[in-house]
Design a protein around this motif. Structure first.
Motif, PDB file in Angstrom:
ATOM      1  N   TRP A  44      52.979  35.557  51.853  1.00 45.16           N
ATOM      2  CA  TRP A  44      54.200  36.348  51.672  1.00 45.16           C
ATOM      3  C   TRP A  44      55.153  36.212  52.857  1.00 45.16           C
ATOM      4  CZ3 TRP A  44      55.453  40.069  55.255  1.00 45.16           C
ATOM      5  CH2 TRP A  44      54.449  40.397  56.178  1.00 45.16           C
TER       6      TRP A  44
ATOM      7  N   TRP B 178      56.781  32.320  52.386  1.00 44.44           N
ATOM      8  CA  TRP B 178      56.898  31.651  51.093  1.00 44.44           C
ATOM      9  C   TRP B 178      58.279  31.032  50.895  1.00 44.44           C
ATOM     10  CZ3 TRP B 178      60.158  32.711  46.936  1.00 44.44           C
ATOM     11  CH2 TRP B 178      60.920  33.877  47.049  1.00 44.44           C
TER      12      TRP B 178
ATOM     13  N   ASN C 181      51.719  38.286  47.348  1.00 40.11           N
ATOM     14  CA  ASN C 181      52.761  39.278  47.623  1.00 40.11           C
ATOM     15  C   ASN C 181      52.178  40.536  48.259  1.00 40.11           C
ATOM     16  OD1 ASN C 181      54.909  41.025  47.670  1.00 40.11           O
ATOM     17  ND2 ASN C 181      55.463  40.784  45.524  1.00 40.11           N
TER      18      ASN C 181
ATOM     19  N   ARG D 168      62.488  38.298  52.540  1.00 36.67           N
ATOM     20  CA  ARG D 168      61.256  37.923  51.852  1.00 36.67           C
ATOM     21  C   ARG D 168      61.160  38.535  50.455  1.00 36.67           C
ATOM     22  NH1 ARG D 168      60.148  33.570  54.897  1.00 36.67           N
ATOM     23  NH2 ARG D 168      59.854  34.111  57.106  1.00 36.67           N
TER      24      ARG D 168
ATOM     25  N   PHE E 282      52.740  36.260  41.496  1.00 32.71           N
ATOM     26  CA  PHE E 282      52.059  36.774  42.684  1.00 32.71           C
ATOM     27  C   PHE E 282      50.560  36.652  42.389  1.00 32.71           C
ATOM     28  CE2 PHE E 282      55.685  39.916  41.929  1.00 32.71           C
ATOM     29  CZ  PHE E 282      56.627  39.102  42.543  1.00 32.71           C
TER      30      PHE E 282
ATOM     31  N   TYR F  64      48.210  40.435  44.875  1.00 33.56           N
ATOM     32  CA  TYR F  64      48.944  41.606  45.338  1.00 33.56           C
ATOM     33  C   TYR F  64      47.954  42.751  45.372  1.00 33.56           C
ATOM     34  CZ  TYR F  64      49.207  43.366  40.478  1.00 33.56           C
ATOM     35  OH  TYR F  64      48.903  43.842  39.230  1.00 33.56           O
TER      36      TYR F  64
END
Length: 836
Positions: free
Chosen positions: A322, A325, A356, A464, A505, A508
């Protein structure tokens, strides 16, 4: 339970942890045997702890539990680990291993136990050259790599259950400190040595060196058995997924942040261009990943497992961290480069993925900090927002961390979207600088002071959380070109084509600890140098000497639910050609465990990581999810009883203000002092000496009142004696057209103190004219006048009121003395004010 799109399946290790068939194992004891020359220990079950003696494995029970608790779950990301033994890219080996080196296994075939081997990439537990898994205190740091045949059977089972399968090869670092795989890198780059280190890490394994064995559910490798390299790992598993009949999504790695950022000797700020005029920079590991994706594609296509972008089958991706990225920043280079765009745009990468763990809150201890203060302020409607508007949340109701609306507001908002912290290291556990008296995980720099920094025009690449902008636009490098404009876009665009591929994602989630949404990327594991808890999270004393993170299952569940509801609640979008921005079916919460609850985490003799469960990201066994109740409305004066009125003769009152100041003496004799309370609490002593004819009645009222309040248990209102609490014409504030709530204060000489409560209905004036009581409400703690309609700008508000303290009895008992016939005295009655 909180709803999830999918889950990542752990533990990533355990030789037969993912198997649908029961297995037994026996380790080799090098000092056993008659002459101490070594011997096998007794075979014992290794994957049937939930129902010992049965023929259904722990994995099967765990997936039953998953589907029962989460019928909405569509996907399982099967996490399978090899190990890394160095953070130096040039010397790091990537290898499978087992805790049963020279040991033995049997497997249940439906009617009897048969001899079995742990198998992985042509290796068994008897192979020479295996790198042992480290041990601490006689226990292995990790379980072994899952055996090939157990992985294939697991994939078969998941597909039979109607679940999508993501194959997720993983690296666990088995070197000093057990660091994160993202730490693998080089000491210096922009040189040929850095490129050589990347080449050594990747290795020379080629697609032609692997032979699939559909009978024994494994894959042989014709290269050196001890060629422990990254390419060998990825190409092995691409072939193993073919043996399993294919998967929905195959990852060629994840979170290798340090390797991605390594620059070769040809790297410059401006870079070069490819044949189509797109920007290119020298990142050798990114080039290596592009080749790996092409090799994996050739393996799948060669087996008839071509990609299907309609049903989303047989796809390939790489999942970035994250924190990088959408681009990497290099020390001293003053910029950010979209280094992964070339990979994400390549023809053999079908989905843009990143793990994420972006923050969904910025909630301090104490009053919560800036977010509660900006709760009802309008959220920005354009980007970049001004410094004055960037913190607005646009929420209603009482500010609280346990609010799904608040967490959702930070998915595409707040930190890393509207503003950022320039420096914000987590310093670990320490004494709360905000004066709560607790131990918390300490932030530093901008985050410690909540000094938020704005973005400027055309700087979306730096955010981000700017998923939407990233997906919908072309990208350029952003850096300071010494032109006085600061960090601005420069040069040609990258290969990324807007809206060309969906995003996911693949990880997460949230640890179940206090303020977990402040910093979702950290975890608590005492054996790892990466161990931490989120910024401002509270630690509680476990035994008076050690500390453990404070647990909060509800907030973690709210975070999961906020993400699920946000992306299924109309926030997603689709391109004109039908490409979704977020392909939610492949988003996987970290984590579900193949060891069923409650056997895991309770069976400490079988598994050494059970102690991490309470504060970890495990979903199983935690919950259920419930929406947090709305905060109680502020109390009104009528919520509290009023201390009996006394005539004033025969008793006296003494007030003592009490502050709280923390002091630290230094060796020099000087002190550092920090005040905790802006306004004091009051100690109140009532001394009685009744000699009036109605003294008994008054005293009986006091006794009865104390009984009614159950001693210390219940607060009440205490009005200062002698009319000291009565005030007239006190300024309440000036209207601005938007503010509805005004806190009542009173002056004591030159000191202004917030009034805690009112004993009767006040009279409020607008420009000297009394306002009807129907147009406002009164609450206390502190005393607050809240208007139905905000007073117009410039209107002077004043108030007449009778103030009171919110107090309680200090003691649960009273001593009485008969000093004249029929007259009694309570020598002293002690009260103290409280804040709630």
């Amino acid at each position: 339970m909180a709803q999830v799109f999918g889950v990542c399946l752990l533990p990533a290790t355990g030789e037969f942890a993912y198997d649908t068939l029961p297995a037994q194992g026996a380790r080799w004891n090098p000092t056993g045997g008659t002459f101490g020359t070594g011997a096998l220990e007794t075979l014992a079950p290794i994957n049937c702890f939930y129902a010992p003696g049965g023929t259904k494995t722990d994995y099967s029970y765990a997936i039953d539990q998953l589907q029962a608790a989460h019928p909405e779950c569509q996907t399982v990301a099967l996490v399978v680990a090899w190990f890394g033994n160095s953070t130096d890219a040039g010397s790091c080996q990537i290898y499978p291993s087992t805790t049963y080196i020279k040991g033995a296994f049997t497997s249940w075939n439906g009617s009897t136990w048969v001899v079995a081997n742990w198998q992985c990439s042509g290796l068994t537990q008897g192979s020479t050259g295996l790198i042992p898994i480290s041990q601490t205190g006689g226990s292995f740091s990790y379980g072994g790599t899952p055996s090939d045949q157990s992985v294939v059977r697991c994939i078969h089972d998941l597909k039979a259950r109607g679940l999508r399968v993501v194959f997720y090869p993983f690296i666990l670092m088995d070197c000093a400190g057990k660091p994160w795989r993202g730490r693998i890198g080089v000491s210096s780059d922009v040189n040929s040595a850095a490129t050589a280190a990347v080449s050594a890490f990747l290795g020379a394994a080629s697609t032609g060196q692997f032979t699939r064995d559909a009978t024994n559910l494994t894959v042989a490798y014709s290269g050196s058995p001890t060629d422990f390299s990254y390419r060998r790992m990825i190409l092995h598993y691409a072939n193993l997924c073919v043996v399993a009949g294919g998967v929905d999504l195959f990852l060629i790695g994840s979170e290798l942040r340090g390797l991605e950022a390594i620059r070769g000797p040809g790297w410059t700020k401006a870079g070069t261009t490819d044949g189509d005029g797109f920007a290119v920079w020298d990142y050798p590991f990114v080039a290596g990943l592009i080749q790996l994706a092409a090799d994996a594609r050739s393996i799948f296509d060669g087996a008839g497992l071509s990609k299907n972008l309609t049903t989303w089958k047989n796809l390939i991706s790489y999942s970035a961290d994250w924190s990088t990225w959408n681009g990497v920043q290099h020390s001293g280079a003053n910029g950010q480069w979209p280094h992964l765009d070339r990979l994400f745009a390549s023809e053999n990468i079908d989905i843009v993925s990143f793990d994420n763990y972006l923050p969904l809150s910025d909630w301090t201890t104490g009053d919560g900090g800036l977010d509660p203060l900006n709760w009802t302020s309008a959220a920005p409607t354009s980007w970049p927002p001004s410094s004055g508007a960037m913190s607005g949340l646009g929420l209603s109701g009482t500010p609280m961390l346990h609010s799904e609306a608040y967490l959702q507001a930070n998915i595409e908002g707040g930190e890393s979207f509207n503003w950022y912290y320039g420096d914000s290291n987590n310093l670990g556990r320490g004494f709360d600088p905000l004066g709560t008296g607790q131990y918390v995980s300490l932030p530093e720099g901008d985050r410690a002071s909540q000094a938020r920094n704005p973005y400027y025009a055309n700087q979306q690449l730096l955010g981000r959380k700017q998923f939407r902008w990233w997906w919908k636009n072309a990208h350029q490098a952003m850096y300071d070109a010494s032109d006085g404009l600061g960090w601005t876009p420069h040069g040609p665009t990258t290969q990324w084509a807007a809206k060309s591929k969906p995003m996911i994602f693949v990880e997460y989630g949230f640890a179940t600890v206090d303020r977990c949404t402040n910093q979702p990327n950290v975890f608590f594991d005492a054996k790892s140098t990466e161990s931490d808890t989120p910024f401002w999270s509270v630690w509680d004393s476990a035994d008076g000497a050690s500390f453990l993170p404070r647990r909060d299952d509800l907030l973690a569940a709210l975070g999961l639910q906020a993400i699920y509801d946000y992306w299924t609640g109309g926030k997603n979008e689709t391109s004109a050609s039908g490409v979704p921005m977020i392909l939610t079916s492949f988003c996987c919460a970290w984590n579900w465990d193949a060891r069923p609850f409650p056997t895991f985490p309770l069976n400490a003799s079988a598994w050494g990581d059970g102690g991490n469960w309470a504060a970890g990201n495990w979903i199983g066994g935690k919950g259920p999810y419930v929406q947090a109740l709305a905060a109680d409305a502020p109390p009104g004066a009528g919520s509290y009883a009023i201390f009996p009125a006394l005539t004033g003769e025969g008793w006296s009152v003494r007030y003592s203000p009490r502050f709280s100041t923390r002091t630290m003496a230094k060796v020099s004799g000087r002190e550092t002092r920090a005040g905790v309370m802006a306004s004091p609490l009051w100690d109140i002593d009532l001394t009685f000496n009744f000699l009036r004819s109605d003294a008994n009645a008054e005293l009986q009222n006091v006794i009865a009142f104390m009984l009614a309040q159950a001693g210390q248990a219940t607060p009440f209102l205490f009005a200062p004696p002698g009319g000291l609490g009565v005030a007239s014409g006190v300024g309440l504030g000036t209207g601005d057209g938007s503010t509805k709530a005004f806190v009542v204060s009173r002056a004591i000489a030159g000191y202004s103190e917030r009034v805690q409560a009112l004993t009767s209905a006040p009279t409020v004036y607008a420009n000297g004219v009394a306002v009807s009581g129907s147009l406002y409400s009164v609450s206390i703690l502190p005393a607050t006048i809240t208007f139905t309609t905000a007073p117009s700008a410039g209107v002077a508000m004043t108030i007449d009121f009778s103030a009171a303290h919110v107090a309680r009895f200090v003691d649960d008992d009273l001593d009485f003395e008969q000093f004249v016939a029929n007259f009694w005295a309570a020598k002293t009655l002690k009260l103290e004010t409280v804040r709630g």
